[in-house]
Design a protein around this motif. Structure first.
Motif, PDB file in Angstrom:
ATOM      1  N   ALA A  52     -10.719  -5.362  11.472  1.00 45.24           N
ATOM      2  CA  ALA A  52     -11.461  -5.227  10.220  1.00 45.24           C
ATOM      3  C   ALA A  52     -12.434  -4.061  10.291  1.00 45.24           C
ATOM      4  O   ALA A  52     -12.691  -3.379   9.292  1.00 45.24           O
ATOM      5  N   GLN A  53     -12.972  -3.830  11.479  1.00 44.94           N
ATOM      6  CA  GLN A  53     -13.989  -2.789  11.673  1.00 44.94           C
ATOM      7  C   GLN A  53     -13.405  -1.380  11.646  1.00 44.94           C
ATOM      8  O   GLN A  53     -14.142  -0.403  11.512  1.00 44.94           O
ATOM      9  N   ASP A  54     -12.069  -1.267  11.763  1.00 47.90           N
ATOM     10  CA  ASP A  54     -11.437   0.051  11.810  1.00 47.90           C
ATOM     11  C   ASP A  54     -10.749   0.441  10.506  1.00 47.90           C
ATOM     12  O   ASP A  54     -10.762   1.608  10.116  1.00 47.90           O
ATOM     13  N   ASP A  55     -10.136  -0.517   9.852  1.00 50.39           N
ATOM     14  CA  ASP A  55      -9.451  -0.241   8.586  1.00 50.39           C
ATOM     15  C   ASP A  55      -9.340  -1.560   7.834  1.00 50.39           C
ATOM     16  O   ASP A  55      -8.371  -2.303   7.983  1.00 50.39           O
ATOM     17  N   PHE A  56     -10.355  -1.860   7.051  1.00 53.74           N
ATOM     18  CA  PHE A  56     -10.416  -3.167   6.414  1.00 53.74           C
ATOM     19  C   PHE A  56      -9.298  -3.347   5.393  1.00 53.74           C
ATOM     20  O   PHE A  56      -8.754  -4.447   5.235  1.00 53.74           O
ATOM     21  N   PHE A  57      -8.938  -2.282   4.703  1.00 50.18           N
ATOM     22  CA  PHE A  57      -7.863  -2.363   3.719  1.00 50.18           C
ATOM     23  C   PHE A  57      -6.567  -2.849   4.365  1.00 50.18           C
ATOM     24  O   PHE A  57      -5.883  -3.736   3.844  1.00 50.18           O
ATOM     25  N   ARG A  58      -6.245  -2.292   5.543  1.00 57.31           N
ATOM     26  CA  ARG A  58      -5.017  -2.700   6.231  1.00 57.31           C
ATOM     27  C   ARG A  58      -5.192  -4.020   6.962  1.00 57.31           C
ATOM     28  O   ARG A  58      -4.223  -4.762   7.140  1.00 57.31           O
ATOM     29  N   HIS A  59      -6.383  -4.337   7.383  1.00 59.39           N
ATOM     30  CA  HIS A  59      -6.648  -5.649   7.972  1.00 59.39           C
ATOM     31  C   HIS A  59      -6.311  -6.748   6.960  1.00 59.39           C
ATOM     32  O   HIS A  59      -5.707  -7.770   7.309  1.00 59.39           O
ATOM     33  N   VAL A  60      -6.674  -6.520   5.709  1.00 57.02           N
ATOM     34  CA  VAL A  60      -6.444  -7.518   4.661  1.00 57.02           C
ATOM     35  C   VAL A  60      -5.042  -7.420   4.073  1.00 57.02           C
ATOM     36  O   VAL A  60      -4.422  -8.438   3.753  1.00 57.02           O
ATOM     37  N   ASN A  61      -4.503  -6.202   3.965  1.00 58.99           N
ATOM     38  CA  ASN A  61      -3.243  -5.995   3.239  1.00 58.99           C
ATOM     39  C   ASN A  61      -2.112  -5.432   4.085  1.00 58.99           C
ATOM     40  O   ASN A  61      -1.036  -5.121   3.564  1.00 58.99           O
ATOM     41  N   GLY A  62      -2.321  -5.316   5.392  1.00 60.18           N
ATOM     42  CA  GLY A  62      -1.362  -4.617   6.240  1.00 60.18           C
ATOM     43  C   GLY A  62       0.034  -5.184   6.256  1.00 60.18           C
ATOM     44  O   GLY A  62       1.025  -4.440   6.237  1.00 60.18           O
ATOM     45  N   SER A  63       0.172  -6.494   6.314  1.00 62.65           N
ATOM     46  CA  SER A  63       1.512  -7.099   6.329  1.00 62.65           C
ATOM     47  C   SER A  63       2.236  -6.822   5.016  1.00 62.65           C
ATOM     48  O   SER A  63       3.445  -6.562   4.994  1.00 62.65           O
ATOM     49  N   TRP A  64       1.490  -6.900   3.936  1.00 64.74           N
ATOM     50  CA  TRP A  64       2.080  -6.589   2.626  1.00 64.74           C
ATOM     51  C   TRP A  64       2.555  -5.132   2.601  1.00 64.74           C
ATOM     52  O   TRP A  64       3.655  -4.840   2.114  1.00 64.74           O
TER      53      TRP A  64
END
Length: 687
Positions: A52-64
């Motif tokens: 989350a601390q490095d790329d929150f957008f991908r932390h939340v949406n990465g699998s999608w």
């Protein structure tokens, strides 16, 4: 839309029904919410491998992002598009029900059903060829003198056919009690002037060359034996128009764009151009004694272009735009070529969407509020509106409390800000009164004629406002629109029913995710009343500077940092975000999230937030924000967005905003060295 100046959140679409539509919408009834609320976080889309601390957008949406392919008939995919796509079958069901009913002639039900049926009858459309446009072509060919151009321009404007200038009817920015006619630059077939003038960008040069080929193909299909020459003449004329047009950044200045000119003095601006003829054909003559000219230098330049261009070349240009404006309602060979260029070439979309979807969008664009009445009755629960009203109330309270603590507003400006905030008008779900379509004629079997009639009706609806009191109940979007907006001229924030669904708003979820989602959207729209554009309007919608010079200087210092931050983002190689063009929306994203966070804290009433799904309230709040911006876009569409859209791409709206939020640092224990980390001195705090 021609009626209002809007700042939107995104760029920026049942049972048997009787012979007539209901006259009012009754909210749908649903079962009461369960006492155990969900987290509202769509965890299946998360990617735990990304910190989350490095790329929150991908932390939340990465699998999608990894697992989702953009559908072949779309230029993008994501939360906004998914909701918009989900709305289409709902509207289709309504239209299909209307089609099965025996509708009385002249009713909205008849008009919706026949508009759709006419578009779907491809065999009949193909059999007609270009016959539906012959009278329009004849209107152009019949001109024998350039003095007839103003009259033709009036018809083109009312028919929503691209022409060198267009009109808007909206409130006078210096007198919000009356409507005014505003003339604006227009007339290009490519998305922006840069597509014509930028010779350093290989991609834009390629688009320009393909546009030339596209024009030639369309003219050839129309039987033009000199299509190559005419295509070159059209591109040359549009390039001259592009040279004198204002840039998107220049267009953001409402003061610069307010130029009140008496009709009797227009000749000094455009020598020899007969504005009385234009206004007479528009039906505006005698109703107004002045107009607003948004780009005076453009009209002066246009006057010279019209003088220097032969009448034959102007006729070719006008006929081209008549042809392209109706391409979707013409035989398949025209609609396919139109799609191939405007969607495949410009946006990278490989496949055209199903015709029934296009038919639904067409009917929706023509009779949107009539469809909206039935959509709301079926799909908008009463408790959704009630809960939204509570959310809006807390957001307004958070703004009220925050104004008094701002470090960039003087006491006298804070007083004005509070007065403006107190007059904000929230509109939620659907309008209190619905539009009357009795003046619109729709005839089965006349796809092109129906399109023209719908556009002429919409233009007349606007022109009829001249000389009448301002209607403060009117909506600028239909209830089935997945979007929201702020209108500075009415000082209103508007949230259509269709956006009030997950992931923006989840009636079954705990407050945290809703404040992070729709709460940030509400905060975003309210903040437009205090951004670099909206703050130039007072509480009743007049363009008036109510800030001190010191306020302006302090605010400009903060926003200069935002411009620098966002200009550094490059969503695709070689193309950066335009920090100046996107400034207002970036201010709104940062302000909206900050205020939504404060409003969420207010909603807790001093009690600790529950832990739901192993996540703290703050974590759910920020995840709710990030999942709203879930999305991906084709490269061609991204280029068009970066050139024309005042909104930053979704990934940047998420990460770029969160990097400035102190609460985000606390929730995820960010520290120096983390990729999302900005030093306190680099962060921008506006609210």
């Amino acid at each position: 839309m021609k009626a209002q100046v809007l700042s939107a959140i995104a760029l920026m679409i049942a049972g048997t029904v009787g012979s007539q539509l209901a006259t009012a919408a009754e909210p749908a009834k649903t079962a009461s919410a369960t006492s155990v609320l969900l987290s509202g976080i769509e965890s299946k889309h998360n990617d735990a491998a990304v910190r989350a601390q490095d790329d929150f957008f991908r932390h939340v949406n990465g699998s999608w992002l990894k697992n989702t392919e953009i559908p072949s008939d779309r230029s993008s995919a994501g939360a906004f598009m998914d909701l918009r796509e989900a709305t289409i079958p709902h509207l289709h069901s309504i239209i299909e029900s209307l089609a099965k009913a025996k509708n009385k002639p002249g009713t909205d039900a008849q008009k919706i059903a026949d508009m759709y049926a006419s578009y779907m009858d491809t065999a009949h459309i193909d059999s007609l060829g270009l016959k539906p446009l012959q009278a329009e072509f004849a209107k152009v060919d019949g001109m024998t003198d350039k003095k007839q151009i103003p009259g033709l321009m009036a018809w083109l404007n009312r028919a929503s056919i691209s022409a060198p200038y267009d009109f808007q009817i909206h409130q006078d920015n210096k007198d919000s009690t009356k409507y005014v006619l505003d003339i604006t630059q227009s007339g290009l077939g490519l998305p922006d002037r840069d597509y014509y003038l930028n010779n350093d960008d290989a991609k834009l040069k390629e688009f320009r060359a393909k546009y030339l080929t596209h024009i030639e193909k369309m003219l050839t299909l129309a039987g033009d034996k000199d299509a190559g020459k005419h295509a070159a003449d059209i591109l040359a004329l549009e390039t001259e128009l592009a040279k004198i047009q204002w840039t998107k950044v220049e267009l953001r200045d409402p003061v610069k764009a307010y130029n009140k000119i008496e009709i009797s003095k227009l000749d000094a601006l455009t020598p020899g151009y007969d504005w009385n003829s234009y206004l007479g054909e528009m039906g505006a003559k005698g109703k107004i004694d002045y107009i607003i000219v948004s780009q005076p230098s453009y009209l002066t330049g246009l006057s010279k272009i019209l003088q220097d261009t032969s009448l034959d070349n102007l006729k070719t240009y006008f006929k081209w735009h008549i042809l392209r404006s109706a391409a979707g309602q013409l035989p398949t060979k025209f609609s396919d070529e139109n799609f191939a260029f405007n969607s495949t070439t410009l946006l990278g979309v490989p496949a055209q969407e199903a015709r029934w979807k296009r038919g639904v969008r067409l009917a929706d664009s023509a009779l949107g509020e009539s469809l909206g009445k039935l959509y709301v009755a079926k799909h908008f629960p009463a408790q959704s509106k009630a809960r939204m009203e509570k959310l809006v109330g807390n957001l307004l309270l958070a703004y009220k409390q925050s104004i008094d603590t701002l470090d960039w507003m003087s006491p006298e400006t804070k007083k004005e800000a509070q007065a403006k905030l107190a007059t904000f008008m929230p509109k939620i779900g659907y309008p209190n009164k619905w539009r009357d379509y009795s003046g619109l004629t729709i005839t089965k079997g006349d796809a092109v004629g129906n399109l023209r009639n719908a556009r002429l009706y919409a233009a007349q609806f606007e022109l009829n406002k001249l000389g009448k009191p301002v209607d403060r109940d009117e909506w600028g979007m239909t209830p089935q629109t997945v979007n929201a907006y702020y209108n500075p001229e009415l000082n209103e924030i508007v949230f259509p029913a269709a956006i009030l669904q997950p992931p923006f708003f989840n009636a079954k979820a705990d407050d945290a995710v809703n404040y992070g989602g729709i709460g940030a959207v509400i905060g975003h729209e309210i903040s437009h009343g205090f951004d670099d554009q909206g703050a130039q309007y007072d509480g009743v919608g007049n363009l008036r500077d109510w800030w001190t010079k010191e306020d302006h200087a302090k605010f400009a210092a903060k926003t200069a940092v935002l411009i620098k931050q966002y200009s550094a983002f490059s969503p695709i190689p070689g193309y950066n975000v335009n920090g100046e063009l996107t400034l207002g929306e970036n201010i709104a994203d940062n302000s909206g999230l900050a205020i939504a966070y404060k409003a969420y804290k207010l909603s807790l009433g001093g009690k600790p937030a529950p832990v739901v799904g192993g996540l703290t309230g703050d974590q759910r709040f920020f995840m709710g924000f990030a999942q709203v911006w879930r999305g991906k876009m084709r490269d061609q569409a991204m280029i068009a967005r970066l050139k024309t859209d005042p909104h930053s791409p979704g990934e940047i709206r998420a990460n770029g905003t969160l990097r400035n939020m102190p609460g985000f640092y606390d929730a995820y224990k960010l520290k120096e060295g983390d990729k999302m980390f900005l030093s306190p001195a680099e962060r921008v705090s506006i609210w």
